[in-house]
Motif scaffolding. Structure first.
Motif, PDB file in Angstrom:
ATOM      1  N   GLY A  57      40.558  46.779  44.155  1.00 55.76           N
ATOM      2  CA  GLY A  57      39.405  46.015  43.793  1.00 55.76           C
ATOM      3  C   GLY A  57      38.665  46.591  42.699  1.00 55.76           C
ATOM      4  N   SER A  58      39.290  47.339  41.892  1.00 52.49           N
ATOM      5  CA  SER A  58      38.644  48.054  40.836  1.00 52.49           C
ATOM      6  C   SER A  58      38.233  47.107  39.444  1.00 52.49           C
ATOM      7  N   ASN A  59      39.026  45.980  39.544  1.00 54.16           N
ATOM      8  CA  ASN A  59      38.892  45.324  38.350  1.00 54.16           C
ATOM      9  C   ASN A  59      38.696  43.683  38.617  1.00 54.16           C
ATOM     10  N   TYR A  92      47.560  54.263  45.346  1.00 53.00           N
ATOM     11  CA  TYR A  92      46.710  54.291  44.229  1.00 53.00           C
ATOM     12  C   TYR A  92      47.377  55.176  43.064  1.00 53.00           C
ATOM     13  N   LEU A  93      47.081  54.790  41.913  1.00 52.63           N
ATOM     14  CA  LEU A  93      47.748  55.220  40.563  1.00 52.63           C
ATOM     15  C   LEU A  93      47.733  56.921  40.740  1.00 52.63           C
ATOM     16  N   PRO A  94      46.236  57.399  40.772  1.00 55.40           N
ATOM     17  CA  PRO A  94      46.244  58.868  41.123  1.00 55.40           C
ATOM     18  C   PRO A  94      47.135  59.619  41.954  1.00 55.40           C
ATOM     19  N   ALA A 113      43.163  59.556  37.003  1.00 54.79           N
ATOM     20  CA  ALA A 113      41.681  59.450  37.421  1.00 54.79           C
ATOM     21  C   ALA A 113      41.461  57.873  37.280  1.00 54.79           C
ATOM     22  N   ILE A 114      42.516  57.014  37.377  1.00 57.72           N
ATOM     23  CA  ILE A 114      42.277  55.164  37.070  1.00 57.72           C
ATOM     24  C   ILE A 114      42.143  55.032  38.597  1.00 57.72           C
ATOM     25  N   PRO A 115      41.110  54.424  38.943  1.00 53.98           N
ATOM     26  CA  PRO A 115      40.971  53.741  40.395  1.00 53.98           C
ATOM     27  C   PRO A 115      41.799  52.748  40.810  1.00 53.98           C
ATOM     28  N   GLY A 116      42.723  52.307  40.206  1.00 57.31           N
ATOM     29  CA  GLY A 116      43.511  50.820  40.770  1.00 57.31           C
ATOM     30  C   GLY A 116      44.878  51.465  41.584  1.00 57.31           C
ATOM     31  N   THR A 117      45.548  50.386  41.990  1.00 54.69           N
ATOM     32  CA  THR A 117      46.778  50.386  42.843  1.00 54.69           C
ATOM     33  C   THR A 117      47.837  50.067  41.909  1.00 54.69           C
ATOM     34  N   GLY A 119      50.102  47.986  42.411  1.00 57.06           N
ATOM     35  CA  GLY A 119      50.254  46.411  42.250  1.00 57.06           C
ATOM     36  C   GLY A 119      49.232  45.704  41.286  1.00 57.06           C
ATOM     37  N   GLY A 120      48.154  46.160  41.396  1.00 62.88           N
ATOM     38  CA  GLY A 120      46.986  45.624  40.256  1.00 62.88           C
ATOM     39  C   GLY A 120      47.466  46.271  38.807  1.00 62.88           C
ATOM     40  N   ALA A 121      48.017  47.456  38.658  1.00 58.29           N
ATOM     41  CA  ALA A 121      48.458  48.005  37.470  1.00 58.29           C
ATOM     42  C   ALA A 121      49.473  46.946  36.975  1.00 58.29           C
ATOM     43  N   ALA A 122      50.604  46.548  37.801  1.00 52.54           N
ATOM     44  CA  ALA A 122      51.514  45.797  37.374  1.00 52.54           C
ATOM     45  C   ALA A 122      51.138  44.395  36.750  1.00 52.54           C
ATOM     46  N   ILE A 123      50.235  43.905  37.390  1.00 53.10           N
ATOM     47  CA  ILE A 123      49.647  42.624  37.198  1.00 53.10           C
ATOM     48  C   ILE A 123      49.086  42.542  35.770  1.00 53.10           C
ATOM     49  N   MET A 124      48.304  43.999  35.476  1.00 51.40           N
ATOM     50  CA  MET A 124      47.436  43.894  34.278  1.00 51.40           C
ATOM     51  C   MET A 124      47.924  44.626  33.266  1.00 51.40           C
ATOM     52  N   THR A 202      32.980  60.260  28.836  1.00 47.78           N
ATOM     53  CA  THR A 202      32.942  58.815  27.942  1.00 47.78           C
ATOM     54  C   THR A 202      32.525  57.682  28.826  1.00 47.78           C
ATOM     55  N   GLN A 203      32.522  57.897  30.360  1.00 46.58           N
ATOM     56  CA  GLN A 203      32.522  56.709  31.136  1.00 46.58           C
ATOM     57  C   GLN A 203      31.810  57.219  31.986  1.00 46.58           C
ATOM     58  N   PRO A 204      30.810  56.014  32.719  1.00 42.68           N
ATOM     59  CA  PRO A 204      29.846  56.290  33.637  1.00 42.68           C
ATOM     60  C   PRO A 204      30.280  56.311  35.087  1.00 42.68           C
TER      61      PRO A 204
HETATM   62  N1  LIG Z   1      42.109  52.365  32.385  1.00 43.36           N
HETATM   63  C1  LIG Z   1      41.037  52.600  33.328  1.00 43.36           C
HETATM   64  O1  LIG Z   1      40.209  53.172  33.040  1.00 43.36           O
HETATM   65  C2  LIG Z   1      40.855  51.491  34.584  1.00 43.36           C
HETATM   66  C3  LIG Z   1      42.022  50.770  34.713  1.00 43.36           C
HETATM   67  N2  LIG Z   1      42.008  49.857  35.699  1.00 43.36           N
HETATM   68  C4  LIG Z   1      43.077  48.875  36.041  1.00 43.36           C
HETATM   69  O2  LIG Z   1      42.623  47.735  36.575  1.00 43.36           O
HETATM   70  C5  LIG Z   1      43.882  47.291  37.500  1.00 43.36           C
HETATM   71  C6  LIG Z   1      43.080  47.090  38.897  1.00 43.36           C
HETATM   72  O3  LIG Z   1      43.905  47.340  39.920  1.00 43.36           O
HETATM   73  P1  LIG Z   1      43.349  47.295  41.315  1.00 43.36           P
HETATM   74  O4  LIG Z   1      42.050  47.755  41.449  1.00 43.36           O
HETATM   75  O5  LIG Z   1      44.385  47.748  42.483  1.00 43.36           O
HETATM   76  O6  LIG Z   1      43.351  45.749  41.220  1.00 43.36           O
HETATM   77  P2  LIG Z   1      42.372  44.745  41.898  1.00 43.36           P
HETATM   78  O7  LIG Z   1      42.293  44.837  43.312  1.00 43.36           O
HETATM   79  O8  LIG Z   1      40.898  44.643  41.145  1.00 43.36           O
HETATM   80  O9  LIG Z   1      42.907  43.225  41.624  1.00 43.36           O
HETATM   81  C7  LIG Z   1      42.969  42.713  40.395  1.00 43.36           C
HETATM   82  C8  LIG Z   1      43.837  41.499  40.272  1.00 43.36           C
HETATM   83  O10 LIG Z   1      45.025  41.811  40.223  1.00 43.36           O
HETATM   84  C9  LIG Z   1      45.764  41.120  41.049  1.00 43.36           C
HETATM   85  N3  LIG Z   1      46.420  42.049  42.130  1.00 43.36           N
HETATM   86  C10 LIG Z   1      46.324  43.069  42.524  1.00 43.36           C
HETATM   87  N4  LIG Z   1      47.145  43.686  43.418  1.00 43.36           N
HETATM   88  C11 LIG Z   1      48.310  42.731  43.390  1.00 43.36           C
HETATM   89  C12 LIG Z   1      49.582  42.679  43.711  1.00 43.36           C
HETATM   90  N5  LIG Z   1      49.819  43.578  44.641  1.00 43.36           N
HETATM   91  N6  LIG Z   1      50.185  41.540  43.649  1.00 43.36           N
HETATM   92  C13 LIG Z   1      49.744  40.579  42.902  1.00 43.36           C
HETATM   93  N7  LIG Z   1      48.507  40.393  42.270  1.00 43.36           N
HETATM   94  C14 LIG Z   1      47.805  41.657  42.617  1.00 43.36           C
HETATM   95  C15 LIG Z   1      44.793  40.289  41.771  1.00 43.36           C
HETATM   96  O11 LIG Z   1      45.147  38.684  41.384  1.00 43.36           O
HETATM   97  P3  LIG Z   1      44.534  37.408  42.125  1.00 43.36           P
HETATM   98  O12 LIG Z   1      43.089  37.720  42.489  1.00 43.36           O
HETATM   99  O13 LIG Z   1      44.788  36.505  41.083  1.00 43.36           O
HETATM  100  O14 LIG Z   1      45.556  37.136  43.160  1.00 43.36           O
HETATM  101  C16 LIG Z   1      43.455  40.562  41.463  1.00 43.36           C
HETATM  102  O15 LIG Z   1      42.527  39.716  41.200  1.00 43.36           O
HETATM  103  C17 LIG Z   1      44.534  48.424  37.666  1.00 43.36           C
HETATM  104  O16 LIG Z   1      45.555  47.968  36.603  1.00 43.36           O
HETATM  105  C18 LIG Z   1      43.912  49.469  37.001  1.00 43.36           C
HETATM  106  O17 LIG Z   1      44.614  50.438  36.417  1.00 43.36           O
HETATM  107  C19 LIG Z   1      40.827  49.669  36.703  1.00 43.36           C
HETATM  108  C20 LIG Z   1      39.696  50.561  36.415  1.00 43.36           C
HETATM  109  C21 LIG Z   1      39.739  51.374  35.416  1.00 43.36           C
END
Ligand SMILES: NC(=O)C1=CN([C@@H]2O[C@H](COP(=O)(O)OP(=O)(O)OC[C@H]3O[C@@H](n4cnc5c(N)ncnc54)[C@H](OP(=O)(O)O)[C@@H]3O)[C@@H](O)[C@H]2O)C=CC1
Ligand SMILES: C=C(O[C@H]1[C@H](O)[C@@H](CO)O[C@H](OP(=O)(O)OP(=O)(O)OC[C@H]2O[C@@H](n3ccc(=O)[nH]c3=O)[C@H](O)[C@@H]2O)[C@@H]1NC(C)=O)C(=O)O
Length: 303
Positions: A57-59, A92-94, A113-117, A119-124, A202-204
């Motif tokens: 939920g970091s994004n 988690y990425l870390p 130190a990136i707070p996502g997973t 799965g989220g990283a692959a989508i984005m 650089t980030q809060p």
């Molecule tokens: N560079 C940086 O400093 C930072 C980078 N990030 C990046 O942002 C992303 C967020 O990760 P995270 O917090 O886990 O994601 P989120 O929980 O914030 O989910 C973001 C979106 O990704 C989709 N998603 C997430 N997990 C899955 C999955 N397993 N399969 C399919 N869709 C998925 C969902 O789309 P839907 O709702 O449409 O289903 C969701 O809305 C990561 O890529 C993270 O690295 C985040 C913060 C800082």
């Protein structure tokens, strides 16, 4: 009747987004394995609900009361085979960065130190410090909305800044295979510390979703420009609506100062969008994903 999955009705989502904003969704469950994903898809189909997946939920900016089935990925197994790391979507990425360090593998320091997973990283196509997630990916495995399991090799995945052709409305990522290289443990650790220290400078810290908008490509300079630069130049650092503000440290970070709402954040995004467009002729594109039923009045989201 299948009972493995614990489906909760009218579930408060606030705690599942790092900005701590979000209302009540119609259905919620945690997926700890592939069977639970299948079960969630079947159930959502029977109730005519869309499935939205969340990781850390970091994004994701969550709206008032999304009438949807939210499935949180909590699959967290990791396997290391030689230079390959196979991670389930909820890792988690870390964690991957630390596992890579322990095995003397280089190529994933950027994520320490990136707070996502995963799965989220692959989508984005997550990224930082001129590195992108897909630089080291070998394959992505997941389940489509009809319940079919599929592995997509890296060669079939198209990527661009903060995006890939794997779309969450069609595909739930369950596993990613990452291919790294042997490296020097001391150098790997040093790199991780440098990145973490840049981030701290650089980030809060606080309740935020990280970058609100994507970088914009500057054709004259041939490079991406931080949305933070444009928002900063418009004098919006510290600008506040209700309980949310643009950070004074990095203008592309929106902070929930306590009591911030979905609409406060959208108002701030709207201000940034129109002011940057007026001053620079640049149309900012949201990086954050918005989970809400309708945004028809907020044209900037789809521009
Ligand atoms: N560079 C940086 O400093 C930072 C980078 N990030 C990046 O942002 C992303 C967020 O990760 P995270 O917090 O886990 O994601 P989120 O929980 O914030 O989910 C973001 C979106 O990704 C989709 N998603 C997430 N997990 C899955 C999955 N397993 N399969 C399919 N869709 C998925 C969902 O789309 P839907 O709702 O449409 O289903 C969701 O809305 C990561 O890529 C993270 O690295 C985040 C913060 C800082
Ligand atoms: C935080 C995220 O990722 C971040 C990632 O952590 C950092 C570090 O590599 O680089 C990107 O930010 P960014 O483009 O803002 O990069 P930064 O290094 O923070 O800033 C670049 C430059 O913009 C200018 N800048 C930035 C912020 C600000 O308020 N004012 C300003 O003028 C500065 O010149 C600064 O040197 C990622 N964001 C995007 C959308 O690409 C995220 O994805 O959520």
């Amino acid at each position: 009747m299948r009972t493995q999955l614990d489906i909760q009705n009218n579930y408060l989502l606030k705690g599942h987004s790092t900005i701590r904003i979000g209302g009540v969704c119609s259905h919620f469950a945690e997926a700890s394995n592939e069977n639970s994903i299948m079960e969630a898809l079947e159930y959502a189909y029977s109730k005519n609900k869309k499935v939205h997946v969340i990781g850390a939920g970091s994004n994701v900016l969550i709206g008032e009361n999304p009438d949807t089935f939210v499935l949180k990925m909590v699959m967290r197994d990791v396997e290391v085979i030689g230079e390959k790391i196979i991670a389930k979507a909820g890792v988690y990425l870390p964690t991957i960065s630390r596992i890579a360090l322990c095995h003397g593998l280089t190529g994933f320091e950027w994520a320490s130190a990136i707070p996502g997973t995963i799965g989220g990283a692959a989508i984005m196509n997550a990224g930082a410090y001129d590195t992108e997630f897909f630089d080291k990916v070998e394959a992505v495995t997941g389940i489509d909305m009809n319940g079919n399991k599929k592995t997509i090799p890296r060669s079939d995945i198209e990527t661009s800044h903060r995006s890939s052709n794997i779309h969450p409305e069609n595909f739930i990522v369950t596993e990613v295979s990452i291919l790294l290289q042997k490296g020097d443990i001391g150098k790997i650790e040093k790199k991780m510390l440098e990145y973490t220290s840049y981030r701290k400078r650089t980030q809060p810290k606080g309740l935020t979703l990280g970058s609100t908008f994507m970088q914009s490509f500057d054709f004259t300079r041939g490079t991406g420009v931080s949305a933070g630069y444009y928002i900063d130049q418009c004098g919006l650092k510290g600008f506040t609506v209700g309980g949310a503000s643009f950070s004074k440290i990095h203008a592309n970070f929106i902070m929930n100062q306590g009591g911030g709402t979905f609409s406060d954040v959208l108002d701030l995004m709207e201000q940034a969008y129109y002011r940057v467009q007026e001053k620079f002729g640049v149309k900012l594109r949201p990086e954050v994903k918005i989970l809400a039923d309708s945004l028809l009045t907020r044209k900037f989201v789809s521009n």
